[in-house]
Design an enzyme around this catalytic site. Structure first.
Site, short mmCIF file in Angstrom:
data_model
loop_
_atom_site.label_atom_id
_atom_site.label_comp_id
_atom_site.label_asym_id
_atom_site.label_seq_id
_atom_site.Cartn_x
_atom_site.Cartn_y
_atom_site.Cartn_z
CB SER A 49 44.29 30.72 38.34
OG SER A 49 44.87 31.90 38.60
N1 SAH Z 1 45.97 33.27 42.99
C1 SAH Z 1 44.63 33.48 43.21
C2 SAH Z 1 44.33 34.34 41.70
C3 SAH Z 1 43.84 35.50 42.21
S1 SAH Z 1 43.56 36.53 40.84
C4 SAH Z 1 44.00 32.32 43.26
O1 SAH Z 1 44.43 31.09 43.62
O2 SAH Z 1 42.86 32.41 43.83
C5 SAH Z 1 44.61 37.91 40.94
C6 SAH Z 1 44.70 38.59 42.25
O3 SAH Z 1 45.66 39.47 42.17
C7 SAH Z 1 43.27 39.32 42.55
O4 SAH Z 1 42.97 38.88 43.95
C8 SAH Z 1 43.86 40.65 42.59
O5 SAH Z 1 43.16 41.53 43.93
C9 SAH Z 1 45.27 40.66 42.85
N2 SAH Z 1 46.10 41.97 42.67
C10 SAH Z 1 45.83 42.79 41.51
N3 SAH Z 1 46.76 43.82 41.58
C11 SAH Z 1 47.52 43.47 42.51
C12 SAH Z 1 48.58 44.28 43.11
N4 SAH Z 1 49.14 45.35 42.70
N5 SAH Z 1 49.22 43.72 44.47
C13 SAH Z 1 48.89 42.61 44.88
N6 SAH Z 1 47.76 41.93 44.36
C14 SAH Z 1 47.17 42.46 43.35
#
Ligand code: SAH
Length: 207
Positions: free
Chosen positions: A60
């Site tokens: 993000s």
């Molecule tokens: N907080 C992260 C942002 C990651 S983007 C950072 O600091 O980098 C959102 C993430 O949510 C992705 O890695 C994706 O794989 C995950 N995601 C999507 N659906 C999900 C689910 N059902 N359970 C857990 N994670 C999930």
């Protein structure tokens, strides 16, 4: 410029647009965002934008992490659940506020969970608990949580997450499909939810 200087410049620019508490600013200043992004994007680590982290996912933008940290109104010792670990950056920022041992994070992709664990360990955030699995189920064994946030967008907050939130806590995340709104639900003592909207946002979808 050193990474520390770049972070200071980034936080100074965020501060002109958002009103940020000292707690949030200190957390953003402490976490080396460049260590969480892939090698080829390191030079952009302190620009205020999302970056690719592999598996089609993104880290993000810093302003979004800052806004969410503010809206969660966390304090040291509170237990927090994150859905969507990604590279682990946001979890580390949260850990700066509440303490690593109080942060639990669920990531859908095994490969990302594995890499995030390694990065967090190497940077001194090894007490953050990362599990690979479906975040829609939350983390029932560790519930209740004082706050829960999602970094991926759902049509509505999954009910296990509502159940695993302690009274008085906030549930925060993007709600919607292509057009998403950052929604904060606060659980009342009577187990009801008060809903507030905090503007349009854009996140990857919850699977
Ligand atoms: N907080 C992260 C942002 C990651 S983007 C950072 O600091 O980098 C959102 C993430 O949510 C992705 O890695 C994706 O794989 C995950 N995601 C999507 N659906 C999900 C689910 N059902 N359970 C857990 N994670 C999930």
């Amino acid at each position: 410029m050193t990474p520390e200087e770049q972070r200071a410049e980034l936080v100074a620019s965020l501060e002109q647009r958002e009103s940020l508490s000292q707690r949030t600013k200190d957390a953003l200043l402490a976490v080396p965002r460049h260590e969480f992004v892939p090698e080829q994007h390191r030079s952009e680590a302190y620009r205020d934008r999302p970056l690719p982290i592999g598996d089609g996912q993104t880290i993000s933008a810093p302003h979004m992490v800052a806004i969410m940290t503010e809206l969660l109104e966390l304090s040291q010792g509170e237990r927090v659940l994150e859905i969507g670990t990604g590279c682990g950056y946001h979890a580390a920022v949260t850990a700066e506020v509440v303490g690593s041992e109080n942060v639990y994070s669920v990531e859908y992709h095994d490969s990302l969970a594995e890499r995030a664990r390694g990065t967090l360990q190497a940077l001194g955030y090894g007490d953050i608990s990362v599990c690979a699995g479906d975040g829609k189920q939350g983390w029932p064994e560790q519930a209740p949580f004082d706050a829960i946030y999602l970094t991926c967008a759902a049509a509505e907050f999954p009910s296990p997450l509502r159940e695993q939130l302690a009274a008085g806590g906030h549930l925060l995340g993007p709600v919607g499909d292509t057009q998403q709104i950052l929604v904060r639900m606060t659980k009342t003592a009577e187990n009801r939810f008060e809903r507030e909207e905090h503007g349009y946002v854009r996140f990857v979808p919850l699977r």
